[in-house]
Design a protein around this motif. Structure first.
Motif, PDB file in Angstrom:
ATOM      1  N   GLY A 147      40.557 -28.752  -6.424  1.00  0.00           N
ATOM      2  CA  GLY A 147      41.667 -28.410  -5.532  1.00  0.00           C
ATOM      3  C   GLY A 147      41.912 -26.917  -5.429  1.00  0.00           C
ATOM      4  O   GLY A 147      42.869 -26.488  -4.784  1.00  0.00           O
ATOM      5  N   TYR A 148      41.036 -26.084  -6.043  1.00  0.00           N
ATOM      6  CA  TYR A 148      41.274 -24.635  -5.997  1.00  0.00           C
ATOM      7  C   TYR A 148      41.079 -24.083  -4.575  1.00  0.00           C
ATOM      8  O   TYR A 148      41.805 -23.175  -4.150  1.00  0.00           O
ATOM      9  CB  TYR A 148      40.359 -23.902  -6.985  1.00  0.00           C
ATOM     10  CG  TYR A 148      40.749 -22.448  -7.139  1.00  0.00           C
ATOM     11  CD1 TYR A 148      41.837 -22.091  -7.920  1.00  0.00           C
ATOM     12  CD2 TYR A 148      40.069 -21.442  -6.463  1.00  0.00           C
ATOM     13  CE1 TYR A 148      42.232 -20.770  -8.046  1.00  0.00           C
ATOM     14  CE2 TYR A 148      40.460 -20.117  -6.578  1.00  0.00           C
ATOM     15  CZ  TYR A 148      41.538 -19.789  -7.365  1.00  0.00           C
ATOM     16  OH  TYR A 148      41.929 -18.479  -7.467  1.00  0.00           O
ATOM     17  N   ASP A 203      41.802 -25.641  -1.879  1.00  0.00           N
ATOM     18  CA  ASP A 203      43.065 -25.962  -1.199  1.00  0.00           C
ATOM     19  C   ASP A 203      44.107 -24.880  -1.450  1.00  0.00           C
ATOM     20  O   ASP A 203      44.783 -24.420  -0.525  1.00  0.00           O
ATOM     21  CB  ASP A 203      43.630 -27.291  -1.723  1.00  0.00           C
ATOM     22  CG  ASP A 203      43.034 -28.492  -1.006  1.00  0.00           C
ATOM     23  OD1 ASP A 203      42.132 -28.287  -0.172  1.00  0.00           O
ATOM     24  OD2 ASP A 203      43.463 -29.623  -1.284  1.00  0.00           O
ATOM     25  N   LEU A 204      44.244 -24.512  -2.730  1.00  0.00           N
ATOM     26  CA  LEU A 204      45.222 -23.479  -3.095  1.00  0.00           C
ATOM     27  C   LEU A 204      44.932 -22.176  -2.375  1.00  0.00           C
ATOM     28  O   LEU A 204      45.830 -21.511  -1.852  1.00  0.00           O
ATOM     29  CB  LEU A 204      45.146 -23.205  -4.600  1.00  0.00           C
ATOM     30  CG  LEU A 204      45.999 -24.038  -5.530  1.00  0.00           C
ATOM     31  CD1 LEU A 204      45.854 -23.518  -6.947  1.00  0.00           C
ATOM     32  CD2 LEU A 204      47.454 -23.965  -5.105  1.00  0.00           C
ATOM     33  N   TRP A 205      43.665 -21.810  -2.389  1.00  0.00           N
ATOM     34  CA  TRP A 205      43.227 -20.553  -1.769  1.00  0.00           C
ATOM     35  C   TRP A 205      43.588 -20.544  -0.281  1.00  0.00           C
ATOM     36  O   TRP A 205      44.134 -19.574   0.242  1.00  0.00           O
ATOM     37  CB  TRP A 205      41.711 -20.409  -1.990  1.00  0.00           C
ATOM     38  CG  TRP A 205      41.161 -19.064  -1.647  1.00  0.00           C
ATOM     39  CD1 TRP A 205      40.580 -18.700  -0.471  1.00  0.00           C
ATOM     40  CD2 TRP A 205      41.123 -17.898  -2.482  1.00  0.00           C
ATOM     41  NE1 TRP A 205      40.188 -17.388  -0.520  1.00  0.00           N
ATOM     42  CE2 TRP A 205      40.510 -16.879  -1.744  1.00  0.00           C
ATOM     43  CE3 TRP A 205      41.548 -17.632  -3.780  1.00  0.00           C
ATOM     44  CZ2 TRP A 205      40.306 -15.598  -2.259  1.00  0.00           C
ATOM     45  CZ3 TRP A 205      41.347 -16.360  -4.297  1.00  0.00           C
ATOM     46  CH2 TRP A 205      40.728 -15.356  -3.540  1.00  0.00           C
ATOM     47  N   LEU A 206      43.283 -21.684   0.393  1.00  0.00           N
ATOM     48  CA  LEU A 206      43.557 -21.774   1.829  1.00  0.00           C
ATOM     49  C   LEU A 206      45.059 -21.833   2.105  1.00  0.00           C
ATOM     50  O   LEU A 206      45.533 -21.300   3.113  1.00  0.00           O
ATOM     51  CB  LEU A 206      42.888 -23.020   2.417  1.00  0.00           C
ATOM     52  CG  LEU A 206      41.364 -22.969   2.548  1.00  0.00           C
ATOM     53  CD1 LEU A 206      40.821 -24.338   2.931  1.00  0.00           C
ATOM     54  CD2 LEU A 206      40.956 -21.948   3.594  1.00  0.00           C
ATOM     55  N   SER A 207      45.809 -22.477   1.221  1.00  0.00           N
ATOM     56  CA  SER A 207      47.239 -22.655   1.467  1.00  0.00           C
ATOM     57  C   SER A 207      47.980 -21.312   1.488  1.00  0.00           C
ATOM     58  O   SER A 207      49.070 -21.220   2.043  1.00  0.00           O
ATOM     59  CB  SER A 207      47.862 -23.577   0.417  1.00  0.00           C
ATOM     60  OG  SER A 207      48.019 -22.903  -0.815  1.00  0.00           O
ATOM     61  N   GLN A 208      47.379 -20.286   0.883  1.00  0.00           N
ATOM     62  CA  GLN A 208      48.029 -18.965   0.908  1.00  0.00           C
ATOM     63  C   GLN A 208      47.395 -18.058   1.961  1.00  0.00           C
ATOM     64  O   GLN A 208      47.588 -16.836   1.938  1.00  0.00           O
ATOM     65  CB  GLN A 208      47.947 -18.322  -0.480  1.00  0.00           C
ATOM     66  CG  GLN A 208      48.714 -19.094  -1.543  1.00  0.00           C
ATOM     67  CD  GLN A 208      50.163 -19.367  -1.145  1.00  0.00           C
ATOM     68  OE1 GLN A 208      50.891 -18.470  -0.756  1.00  0.00           O
ATOM     69  NE2 GLN A 208      50.581 -20.633  -1.229  1.00  0.00           N
ATOM     70  N   ARG A 230      44.346 -17.172   2.415  1.00  0.00           N
ATOM     71  CA  ARG A 230      43.313 -16.242   1.934  1.00  0.00           C
ATOM     72  C   ARG A 230      41.964 -16.603   2.545  1.00  0.00           C
ATOM     73  O   ARG A 230      41.721 -17.752   2.894  1.00  0.00           O
ATOM     74  CB  ARG A 230      43.238 -16.277   0.405  1.00  0.00           C
ATOM     75  CG  ARG A 230      44.561 -15.948  -0.250  1.00  0.00           C
ATOM     76  CD  ARG A 230      44.445 -15.804  -1.747  1.00  0.00           C
ATOM     77  NE  ARG A 230      45.752 -15.687  -2.361  1.00  0.00           N
ATOM     78  CZ  ARG A 230      46.500 -14.588  -2.364  1.00  0.00           C
ATOM     79  NH1 ARG A 230      46.042 -13.490  -1.800  1.00  0.00           N
ATOM     80  NH2 ARG A 230      47.689 -14.566  -2.919  1.00  0.00           N
ATOM     81  N   ASN A 279      35.780 -29.700   2.500  1.00  0.00           N
ATOM     82  CA  ASN A 279      37.081 -29.813   1.853  1.00  0.00           C
ATOM     83  C   ASN A 279      38.009 -30.777   2.593  1.00  0.00           C
ATOM     84  O   ASN A 279      39.006 -31.220   2.057  1.00  0.00           O
ATOM     85  CB  ASN A 279      37.732 -28.428   1.761  1.00  0.00           C
ATOM     86  CG  ASN A 279      38.870 -28.400   0.779  1.00  0.00           C
ATOM     87  OD1 ASN A 279      38.753 -28.940  -0.313  1.00  0.00           O
ATOM     88  ND2 ASN A 279      39.972 -27.806   1.142  1.00  0.00           N
TER      89      ASN A 279
END
Lengths: 201, 225
Positions: free
Chosen positions: B84-85, B87-92, B94, B224
């Protein structure tokens, strides 16, 4: 405030949910309800900017904090290192003092130097949720996908209270959950929102 | 200007994470070293009496190097997608290409000296003429950047698949043909033609490093979903 204007979530070139026209007011927590496979997680991923297959519009005034079903932890790294990276990627300060505060609040201080892979599923989930205890997290909306999964009763209640206090600070929280949320559901800020499947329109 | 600043900041974040992970998992490089040395030993033992060995030795070194990178690559993006990393990256908001570039550069910095040293050792074992060993090392060092970038693309395509290594190998091997051809030519080049071949390999590698992170970004967004 978050307003969805004719938002259509699409999967495999078919609409997943009925078009969404909804305003989510700040100071409220909205529980997205519906059966498994409806598309609640996909809707949260759309709102978080991860899933791009949609039509319609929505706009955030401030970028939300998103915590997914999988929290993005790296098994080889320690609790502290994972926490530091999670805070970093979310644009939150990750000084030693802040890390210590979060580790203490989530009762992870004794495990801080252990690799994540050595922790139980519940402890790993705590690490993933740790950014919600960061002081700066209170100034951003939250998108939480199954936040209570694998958490024990004590930390679940703490999280529910944290969500309530987030609403009291005029922030918006959207979450999915199949767990009961006794404290949160009794709060005045709690609302439910049940999107319809595209074929139920 | 703002975009540039963000890209550097994202690169720093990704680099910090990749460096931490590499420090914890550096043992995985031993798989590559072990594979290279085993194949090298088998080649030396089985082809020892072949009279054309000094002529084909360079090709064998390059093939072994390619297979080593292909062996190491499949794990590069799988953990990031499955945990899920990404996902995190995209959610901000980046850039995934920056994330991919940081990962590829770190992998190249680790892999390229290994390939250059092991390649020279294998070349010497296979009886390559002494004057070919330095160009061989230079060629491997330069080309490994492109090989890492292309194998990273294969790793991204198969990030959600449990048996992705074979598929990645089949997909990526055709893309590496130019590196193999010019790499072998670099090893056999004389002092006059060596700079030209080396520049060609460096150019191909830089082109791969420019294009592959963009392709990886595109592919990671798809897998993803």
């Amino acid at each position: 405030m978050l307003t969805l204007c004719d938002l259509k979530v699409i999967r495999n070139e078919e609409p997943l949910l009925a078009p969404l026209n909804q305003t989510f007011e700040p100071g409220n927590c909205y529980h997205l309800r519906g059966p498994n496979g409806l598309g609640k997680t996909t809707l949260l991923r759309v709102l978080a900017g991860i899933y791009q297959d949609y039509s319609g519009q929505f706009e955030w005034r401030q970028s939300p904090l998103y915590i997914g079903h999988k929290p993005g932890l790296q098994p080889a790294l320690t609790v502290s290192e994972n926490m530091q990276l999670l805070l970093g990627v979310n644009g939150l300060e990750h000084s030693t003092a802040i890390l210590d505060t979060l580790l203490l609040a989530l009762e992870l201080l004794p495990s801080q130097h252990l690799p994540i892979s050595r922790l139980s599923a519940g402890q790993q989930r705590r690490v993933g949720m740790s950014l919600l205890w960061h002081p700066a997290a209170a100034s951003r909306p939250w998108l939480l996908d199954e936040p209570f999964a694998t958490l024990d009763t004590q930390i679940s209640v703490e999280l529910e209270q944290r969500i309530i206090s987030q609403c009291l600070q005029a922030q918006l929280v959207l979450l999915t959950s199949h767990q009961s949320m006794d404290t949160l559901s009794a709060a005045a800020c709690f609302n439910t929102f049940a999107p319809l499947a595209a074929d139920q329109r | 200007m703002k975009i540039e600043e963000n890209a550097w900041h994202d690169f720093g974040l990704a680099w910090q994470r990749e460096w931490l992970i590499w420090r914890r998992q550096y043992q995985s490089q031993f798989n590559g070293i072990g594979f290279f040395m085993t194949v090298g030993l088998l080649l030396t033992l089985t082809l020892a009496n072949l009279t054309i060995l000094p002529m084909v030795g360079s090709c064998l070194v390059w093939m072994t190097s390619l297979l080593t990178v292909l062996l190491l690559a499949p794990a590069w993006f799988a953990q990031d997608v499955q945990s899920g990393y990404v996902d995190l990256w995209l959610s901000q908001g980046r850039s995934l290409w920056v994330f991919a570039m940081a990962k590829l550069i770190l992998q190249w910095l680790v892999i390229s000296p290994l390939l250059a040293i092991l390649g020279v050792m294998l070349g010497w074992q296979l009886g390559l003429p002494g004057q070919q060993l330095l160009p061989l090392a230079l060629g491997l060092w330069l080309a490994s950047l492109g090989l890492v970038a292309q194998c990273g693309f294969g790793a991204a395509i198969t990030a959600q698949q449990s048996q992705g290594a074979v598929l990645a190998t089949v997909l990526i091997m055709p893309l590496t043909v130019p590196f193999m051809l010019f790499g072998v030519s670099t090893s056999m080049a004389n002092s006059v033609s060596l700079p030209g071949y080396a520049a060609l390999l460096a150019g191909l590698s830089l082109l791969s490093l420019m294009l592959m992170p963009i392709a990886i970004q595109f592919v990671l967004k798809i897998v993803n979903h």
